[in-house]
Scaffold this motif. Structure first.
Motif, PDB file in Angstrom:
ATOM      1  N   GLY A 163      -3.022  -9.772  63.697  1.00  0.00           N
ATOM      2  CA  GLY A 163      -1.779 -10.508  63.489  1.00  0.00           C
ATOM      3  C   GLY A 163      -1.364 -10.613  62.033  1.00  0.00           C
ATOM      4  N   LYS A 221       1.898 -11.358  59.325  1.00  0.00           N
ATOM      5  CA  LYS A 221       2.892 -12.366  59.724  1.00  0.00           C
ATOM      6  C   LYS A 221       2.628 -12.816  61.157  1.00  0.00           C
ATOM      7  CE  LYS A 221       7.932 -12.985  59.516  1.00  0.00           C
ATOM      8  NZ  LYS A 221       9.227 -12.288  59.355  1.00  0.00           N
ATOM      9  N   HIS A 222       1.534 -13.541  61.342  1.00  0.00           N
ATOM     10  CA  HIS A 222       1.217 -14.077  62.662  1.00  0.00           C
ATOM     11  C   HIS A 222       2.321 -15.048  63.101  1.00  0.00           C
ATOM     12  CE1 HIS A 222      -0.898 -16.426  65.761  1.00  0.00           C
ATOM     13  NE2 HIS A 222      -1.715 -15.396  65.867  1.00  0.00           N
ATOM     14  N   ARG A 223       2.602 -15.071  64.388  1.00  0.00           N
ATOM     15  CA  ARG A 223       3.709 -15.894  64.895  1.00  0.00           C
ATOM     16  C   ARG A 223       3.541 -17.382  64.582  1.00  0.00           C
ATOM     17  NH1 ARG A 223       4.178 -12.738  70.704  1.00  0.00           N
ATOM     18  NH2 ARG A 223       5.794 -11.257  70.071  1.00  0.00           N
ATOM     19  N   HIS A 224       2.292 -17.843  64.528  1.00  0.00           N
ATOM     20  CA  HIS A 224       2.074 -19.261  64.265  1.00  0.00           C
ATOM     21  C   HIS A 224       2.480 -19.685  62.852  1.00  0.00           C
ATOM     22  CE1 HIS A 224      -1.012 -20.108  67.719  1.00  0.00           C
ATOM     23  NE2 HIS A 224       0.216 -19.914  68.135  1.00  0.00           N
ATOM     24  N   SER A 279       5.276 -19.518  61.636  1.00  0.00           N
ATOM     25  CA  SER A 279       6.592 -20.155  61.687  1.00  0.00           C
ATOM     26  C   SER A 279       6.482 -21.665  61.820  1.00  0.00           C
ATOM     27  CB  SER A 279       7.418 -19.579  62.839  1.00  0.00           C
ATOM     28  OG  SER A 279       6.707 -19.664  64.072  1.00  0.00           O
ATOM     29  N   HIS A 293       5.656 -17.658  75.909  1.00  0.00           N
ATOM     30  CA  HIS A 293       6.938 -17.976  75.292  1.00  0.00           C
ATOM     31  C   HIS A 293       8.013 -17.091  75.906  1.00  0.00           C
ATOM     32  CE1 HIS A 293       5.621 -14.499  72.820  1.00  0.00           C
ATOM     33  NE2 HIS A 293       6.909 -14.239  72.751  1.00  0.00           N
ATOM     34  N   PHE A 296      10.480 -14.544  64.363  1.00  0.00           N
ATOM     35  CA  PHE A 296       9.044 -14.443  64.617  1.00  0.00           C
ATOM     36  C   PHE A 296       8.708 -13.971  66.035  1.00  0.00           C
ATOM     37  CE2 PHE A 296       8.759 -16.757  60.702  1.00  0.00           C
ATOM     38  CZ  PHE A 296       7.512 -16.456  60.187  1.00  0.00           C
ATOM     39  N   TYR A 297       9.599 -14.227  67.001  1.00  0.00           N
ATOM     40  CA  TYR A 297       9.267 -13.898  68.390  1.00  0.00           C
ATOM     41  C   TYR A 297      10.066 -12.720  68.935  1.00  0.00           C
ATOM     42  CZ  TYR A 297       6.217 -17.864  68.372  1.00  0.00           C
ATOM     43  OH  TYR A 297       5.185 -18.713  68.061  1.00  0.00           O
ATOM     44  N   TYR A 337      12.951 -18.743  65.171  1.00  0.00           N
ATOM     45  CA  TYR A 337      12.314 -18.334  66.429  1.00  0.00           C
ATOM     46  C   TYR A 337      12.573 -16.843  66.679  1.00  0.00           C
ATOM     47  CZ  TYR A 337      11.278 -18.068  71.447  1.00  0.00           C
ATOM     48  OH  TYR A 337      10.767 -17.722  72.668  1.00  0.00           O
TER      49      TYR A 337
END
Length: 347
Positions: A212, A215-218, A220, A83, A118-119, A115
């Motif tokens: 993770g 709050k794992h990125r997935h 979102s 990403h 989370f990223y 985005y």
């Protein structure tokens, strides 16, 4: 049948290699460009000896460049990139009229603000978010949207295993959205090729651990799609685990039942009974990763616990397959008016 000229950008990672395998064997696809800075000038069959003797395996890796991809005649490009990096190639390729299937997270979210949350950095191309189609073909209306899309955001591996069984139940109001708890276990290939010692053989073998959290990125994209299905904001508890296997994801999700338990199986059957790649195992039948690895299948079983009043959803997929490469190829098939199963009927 005219072959679809395809490119894979970032073709030397685990997902990239799986894309190569699928596209080299795909009856309606022709690989015309594969990129890797590390292996520039090397033929596929040298970097991946398993492809020796396969038509197209003499194709050489090139440095990633939109101009090079366009000059090769590519009609569609798969982006198997991290990403933040994928977006710049997506912009350049779309400008050249090349359709894009992005396997990174860059275009999965509808909100640039989410985005960034989370990223950890601003979205690199917020102007394209409205154009991107979230490429989970089994969701209602998505296959038709994918067919006409110029930019498909292929879903993450965990989200595919979590969203798919939950959506029909949320749409019918059979579960309490605030009560959803899910736990997933993934093979080590989900981390990609990395120098991180935590994913080395000696650290991962004979060991299971959560990561993770919280709050794992997935989360979102999971919460985005579940909120659409529920018609209200949904937040869930999600804990991923690393297990000592190369590939495969096993997910167990539970939620409080608010409808009739007998309606659970009926809702899943209505949503996926005619699906090419979602296999419904029925009540009391757990899904097993050994039955889905190296395929594009997602297996779903379910049960109901009357002691707690909770529904159990049990799913399994290949994180490199339905969770990544083969799902992206499924979208390509739809984009070029092929059968969704073309080149994907391997078991």
């Amino acid at each position: 049948m005219k072959a679809i000229k395809t490119a894979v950008v970032g073709a030397s990672g685990y997902t990239g290699a799986e894309l190569l395998r699928l596209l080299l064997m795909h009856p309606a696809a022709e690989l015309v460009c594969v990129t890797s800075r590390q292996y520039e000038g090397e033929p596929l069959e040298k970097v991946f000896p398993r492809f020796r003797g396969v038509q197209g395996s003499q194709l050489e890796f090139t440095a990633p460049s939109a101009d090079t991809i366009a000059a090769a005649g590519a009609e569609v490009a798969f982006l198997a990139l991290p990403h933040g990096v994928a977006a710049e190639y997506a912009i350049a390729l779309l400008e050249k009229g090349i359709r894009v299937i992005d396997l990174s997270a860059d275009f999965r979210l509808n909100s640039a603000e989410v985005y960034e949350e989370f990223y950890g950095h601003p979205h690199p191309a917020p102007e394209l978010l409205d154009e991107a189609v979230y490429g989970l073909p089994e969701l209602k209306g998505r296959s038709e949207a994918i067919k006409s899309a110029k930019l498909v955001a292929s879903p993450g591996c965990y989200p595919t295993s979590i969203i798919t069984p939950l959506v029909p139940l949320l749409e019918k109001g059979l579960i309490d959205p605030a009560s959803i708890v899910t736990c997933s276990m993934s093979g080590v290939s989900g981390a990609g090729k990395t120098g991180n010692v935590l994913f080395s053989y000696c650290e991962a073998n004979e060991s299971v651990r959560a990561y993770g959290v919280p709050k794992h990125r997935h989360l979102s994209e999971i919460e985005q799609e579940l909120s659409i299905a529920a018609g209200q904001a949904v937040q869930i508890s999600f804990t991923p685990h690393l297990v000592p296997a190369h590939n495969g994801i096993c997910t167990t999700t539970s939620a409080t039942l608010t409808g009739d338990a007998d309606a659970i199986g009926a809702a899943l059957e209505e949503a996926y009974g005619g699906s090419d790649f979602v296999r419904l195992l029925g009540k009391g039948q757990p899904a097993d990763t050994k039955n889905v690895t190296r395929t594009n299948f997602l297996d779903i079983g379910w049960d109901y616990d009357p002691r707690t009043g909770r529904v159990l959803l049990l799913s399994a997929e290949d994180n490199l397959g339905k969770g990544a490469a083969s799902q992206a190829v499924q979208s390509m098939n739809l984009m070029f008016e092929l059968s969704a199963t073309e080149g994907l009927q391997n078991i």
